[in-house]
Design a protein around this motif. Structure first.
Motif, PDB file in Angstrom:
ATOM      1  N   TYR A 193      40.549 -89.547 -54.921  1.00 17.79           N
ATOM      2  CA  TYR A 193      39.572 -88.647 -55.544  1.00 17.79           C
ATOM      3  C   TYR A 193      38.185 -88.960 -55.012  1.00 17.79           C
ATOM      4  CZ  TYR A 193      38.810 -85.028 -59.014  1.00 17.79           C
ATOM      5  OH  TYR A 193      38.561 -83.820 -59.613  1.00 17.79           O
ATOM      6  N   ILE A 194      37.457 -87.888 -54.669  1.00 22.23           N
ATOM      7  CA  ILE A 194      36.076 -88.020 -54.198  1.00 22.23           C
ATOM      8  C   ILE A 194      35.181 -87.686 -55.379  1.00 22.23           C
ATOM      9  CG2 ILE A 194      34.406 -87.310 -52.458  1.00 22.23           C
ATOM     10  CD1 ILE A 194      36.828 -86.223 -50.835  1.00 22.23           C
ATOM     11  N   ILE A 195      34.548 -88.681 -55.964  1.00 23.21           N
ATOM     12  CA  ILE A 195      33.844 -88.506 -57.228  1.00 23.21           C
ATOM     13  C   ILE A 195      32.353 -88.823 -57.101  1.00 23.21           C
ATOM     14  CG2 ILE A 195      34.462 -90.816 -58.090  1.00 23.21           C
ATOM     15  CD1 ILE A 195      34.378 -87.478 -60.122  1.00 23.21           C
ATOM     16  N   GLY A 196      31.756 -88.322 -56.009  1.00 22.69           N
ATOM     17  CA  GLY A 196      30.303 -88.373 -55.877  1.00 22.69           C
ATOM     18  C   GLY A 196      29.675 -87.165 -56.557  1.00 22.69           C
ATOM     19  N   PHE A 197      28.349 -87.203 -56.695  1.00 22.96           N
ATOM     20  CA  PHE A 197      27.643 -86.127 -57.380  1.00 22.96           C
ATOM     21  C   PHE A 197      26.323 -85.827 -56.693  1.00 22.96           C
ATOM     22  CE2 PHE A 197      30.472 -87.810 -60.587  1.00 22.96           C
ATOM     23  CZ  PHE A 197      30.906 -86.681 -61.256  1.00 22.96           C
ATOM     24  N   ALA A 198      25.860 -84.606 -56.924  1.00 16.78           N
ATOM     25  CA  ALA A 198      24.566 -84.176 -56.407  1.00 16.78           C
ATOM     26  C   ALA A 198      23.438 -84.794 -57.240  1.00 16.78           C
ATOM     27  CB  ALA A 198      24.472 -82.653 -56.425  1.00 16.78           C
ATOM     28  N   TYR A 199      22.220 -84.403 -56.945  1.00 14.78           N
ATOM     29  CA  TYR A 199      21.008 -84.870 -57.620  1.00 14.78           C
ATOM     30  C   TYR A 199      20.756 -86.350 -57.382  1.00 14.78           C
ATOM     31  CZ  TYR A 199      21.073 -80.366 -60.038  1.00 14.78           C
ATOM     32  OH  TYR A 199      21.072 -79.013 -60.325  1.00 14.78           O
ATOM     33  N   GLY A 200      21.224 -86.871 -56.247  1.00 12.77           N
ATOM     34  CA  GLY A 200      20.977 -88.272 -55.923  1.00 12.77           C
ATOM     35  C   GLY A 200      21.643 -89.251 -56.864  1.00 12.77           C
ATOM     36  N   GLU A 201      22.770 -88.850 -57.442  1.00 10.64           N
ATOM     37  CA  GLU A 201      23.439 -89.687 -58.445  1.00 10.64           C
ATOM     38  C   GLU A 201      23.879 -91.016 -57.855  1.00 10.64           C
ATOM     39  OE1 GLU A 201      23.221 -90.149 -61.781  1.00 10.64           O
ATOM     40  OE2 GLU A 201      23.627 -87.990 -61.775  1.00 10.64           O
ATOM     41  N   SER A 202      23.869 -92.047 -58.700  1.00 14.12           N
ATOM     42  CA  SER A 202      24.246 -93.382 -58.225  1.00 14.12           C
ATOM     43  C   SER A 202      25.164 -94.062 -59.236  1.00 14.12           C
ATOM     44  CB  SER A 202      22.992 -94.217 -57.947  1.00 14.12           C
ATOM     45  OG  SER A 202      22.190 -94.339 -59.107  1.00 14.12           O
ATOM     46  N   SER A 203      25.119 -95.386 -59.280  1.00 21.27           N
ATOM     47  CA  SER A 203      26.128 -96.148 -60.018  1.00 21.27           C
ATOM     48  C   SER A 203      26.046 -95.981 -61.528  1.00 21.27           C
ATOM     49  CB  SER A 203      26.016 -97.632 -59.671  1.00 21.27           C
ATOM     50  OG  SER A 203      24.726 -98.131 -59.994  1.00 21.27           O
ATOM     51  N   GLY A 204      24.902 -95.595 -62.067  1.00 24.79           N
ATOM     52  CA  GLY A 204      24.775 -95.475 -63.512  1.00 24.79           C
ATOM     53  C   GLY A 204      25.759 -94.483 -64.104  1.00 24.79           C
ATOM     54  N   PHE A 205      25.868 -93.305 -63.509  1.00 25.00           N
ATOM     55  CA  PHE A 205      26.781 -92.285 -64.021  1.00 25.00           C
ATOM     56  C   PHE A 205      28.227 -92.633 -63.685  1.00 25.00           C
ATOM     57  CE2 PHE A 205      28.697 -87.937 -63.951  1.00 25.00           C
ATOM     58  CZ  PHE A 205      28.483 -87.644 -65.292  1.00 25.00           C
ATOM     59  N   ALA A 206      28.461 -93.160 -62.488  1.00 24.71           N
ATOM     60  CA  ALA A 206      29.819 -93.554 -62.098  1.00 24.71           C
ATOM     61  C   ALA A 206      30.365 -94.626 -63.041  1.00 24.71           C
ATOM     62  CB  ALA A 206      29.823 -94.063 -60.661  1.00 24.71           C
ATOM     63  N   THR A 207      29.522 -95.573 -63.439  1.00 29.12           N
ATOM     64  CA  THR A 207      29.947 -96.611 -64.376  1.00 29.12           C
ATOM     65  C   THR A 207      30.435 -95.999 -65.679  1.00 29.12           C
ATOM     66  OG1 THR A 207      28.409 -98.242 -63.462  1.00 29.12           O
ATOM     67  CG2 THR A 207      29.176 -98.611 -65.714  1.00 29.12           C
ATOM     68  N   ARG A 208      29.713 -95.018 -66.173  1.00 28.98           N
ATOM     69  CA  ARG A 208      30.088 -94.379 -67.447  1.00 28.98           C
ATOM     70  C   ARG A 208      31.403 -93.619 -67.342  1.00 28.98           C
ATOM     71  NH1 ARG A 208      24.874 -95.474 -67.355  1.00 28.98           N
ATOM     72  NH2 ARG A 208      23.707 -95.756 -69.313  1.00 28.98           N
ATOM     73  N   LEU A 209      31.644 -92.982 -66.212  1.00 33.24           N
ATOM     74  CA  LEU A 209      32.923 -92.295 -66.026  1.00 33.24           C
ATOM     75  C   LEU A 209      34.081 -93.290 -65.952  1.00 33.24           C
ATOM     76  CD1 LEU A 209      32.122 -89.472 -63.440  1.00 33.24           C
ATOM     77  CD2 LEU A 209      32.532 -89.220 -65.893  1.00 33.24           C
ATOM     78  N   ILE A 210      33.875 -94.391 -65.241  1.00 30.19           N
ATOM     79  CA  ILE A 210      34.919 -95.412 -65.137  1.00 30.19           C
ATOM     80  C   ILE A 210      35.249 -95.983 -66.510  1.00 30.19           C
ATOM     81  CG2 ILE A 210      35.381 -97.746 -64.275  1.00 30.19           C
ATOM     82  CD1 ILE A 210      33.814 -96.903 -61.720  1.00 30.19           C
ATOM     83  N   GLU A 211      34.227 -96.259 -67.307  1.00 28.22           N
ATOM     84  CA  GLU A 211      34.447 -96.802 -68.644  1.00 28.22           C
ATOM     85  C   GLU A 211      35.079 -95.770 -69.568  1.00 28.22           C
ATOM     86  OE1 GLU A 211      30.833-100.087 -68.898  1.00 28.22           O
ATOM     87  OE2 GLU A 211      30.460 -98.018 -69.552  1.00 28.22           O
ATOM     88  N   LYS A 212      34.601 -94.545 -69.524  1.00 25.60           N
ATOM     89  CA  LYS A 212      35.082 -93.494 -70.424  1.00 25.60           C
ATOM     90  C   LYS A 212      36.567 -93.201 -70.225  1.00 25.60           C
ATOM     91  CE  LYS A 212      34.097 -88.657 -71.686  1.00 25.60           C
ATOM     92  NZ  LYS A 212      33.672 -88.859 -73.094  1.00 25.60           N
TER      93      LYS A 212
END
Length: 305
Positions: free
Chosen positions: A78-97
């Motif tokens: 799965y390719i789970i990058g995001f626009a708007y210059g997203e970085s590890s903060g949002f990815a961390t929340r998805l991994i935890e959720k």
């Protein structure tokens, strides 16, 4: 909601991730975080290999080379990058959720480990203020994304009924439910638009100082993902904005991970930031072949996460 000018893409098992209409903008952040696209979230949970990063990673890895490599080996990715210059903060929340436990992490470091949240991600996770304030903010945010979800499902039928609703006024990016790849060619830009040489003369160089500054953030992120260092690959998708190879090599050394940085000439971008389709194909094909043995070893049945 007046977003009828968003280009329509009728391929099944995709959704409208982004539209340049000021009334639509981002949908993909809420689609995943609020579980508004359950089929996509289920595929994300199954992935043994995750690709992480911002929009440059999405352009760089959303290629036939990547999809064919994994499909031929029956390895869910799965390719789970995001626009708007997203970085590890949002990815961390998805991994935890979603309790994601990938066997392999591929991370575009350009930059990724600053632990910040973009302007569209922050409202989704913001816990500041009073209980009432948080509740009202959540309702507003969820309703905004829900209306976009409804639009996604109604747009094809509306266009069939009234063709003028499909004016294709605004650029769009769709996303595959199956593997998270972006579908952007001739929807956001022509595949070879711009053809701007990947020129390093004006790039901001990220080096050892950046690696030292973000080392602990990176270490915590890998712990959250449950990834073994030897099954983590750090890379840098080429662009004319940042030169992150020195930083990537140093950070990889500090973390004990793999750095994979293909050296290719003649790469081009559509806008100085994102690779053209042909350049992304070349670069991603070279990249994935370079880590073939790592993927095989880490995804194998005896590889303990």
């Amino acid at each position: 909601m007046d977003v009828a000018g968003c280009k329509l893409y009728r391929e099944p098992k995709t959704f409208l991730a982004f539209c340049q209409s000021p009334r639509y903008g981002d949908y993909e952040h809420g689609a995943y975080y609020l579980d508004l696209e359950p089929e996509a979230v289920e595929e994300l949970k199954k992935a043994k290999v995750l690709f992480l990063g911002n929009s440059r990673a999405q352009f760089g890895f959303s290629t036939d080379e990547i999809r064919n490599y994994f499909n031929e080996r029956s390895i869910p990715f799965y390719i789970i990058g995001f626009a708007y210059g997203e970085s590890s903060g949002f990815a961390t929340r998805l991994i935890e959720k979603y309790h994601l436990k990938p066997k392999v992490l591929v991370i575009d470091t350009d930059p990724f480990f600053d632990n910040e949240l973009s302007e569209v991600a922050f409202p989704l996770v913001d816990q500041s203020g009073s209980f009432l304030g948080r509740a009202l903010r959540l309702i507003r945010t969820r309703w905004d994304y829900l209306t976009k979800s409804y639009f996604n499902r109604l747009q094809p039928k509306a266009c069939d009924l009234l063709a003028m609703l499909c004016s294709s006024q605004f650029k769009v990016i769709y996303r595959s439910e199956k593997d998270g790849s972006w579908i952007w060619r001739d929807l956001y830009q022509p595949p070879e638009a711009g053809r701007i040489p990947n020129d390093g003369s004006k790039r901001m160089v990220l080096g050892r100082d950046h690696a030292l500054a973000w080392k602990e953030n990176a270490r915590r992120f890998l712990e959250t993902a449950g990834a073994r260092p030897e099954c983590v690959v750090l890379t840098h998708v080429p662009n004319s904005v940042h030169e992150a190879k020195p930083y990537t090599r140093e950070l990889s050394h500090l973390l004990g991970t793999r750095a994979e940085l293909p050296e290719l000439t003649g790469l081009e971008t559509i806008d100085t930031s994102h690779l053209t389709w042909s350049s992304a194909q070349r670069w991603s094909g070279t990249f994935i072949r370079g880590i073939d043995s790592l993927i095989t070893d880490c995804v194998s049945a005896d590889a303990v996460p």
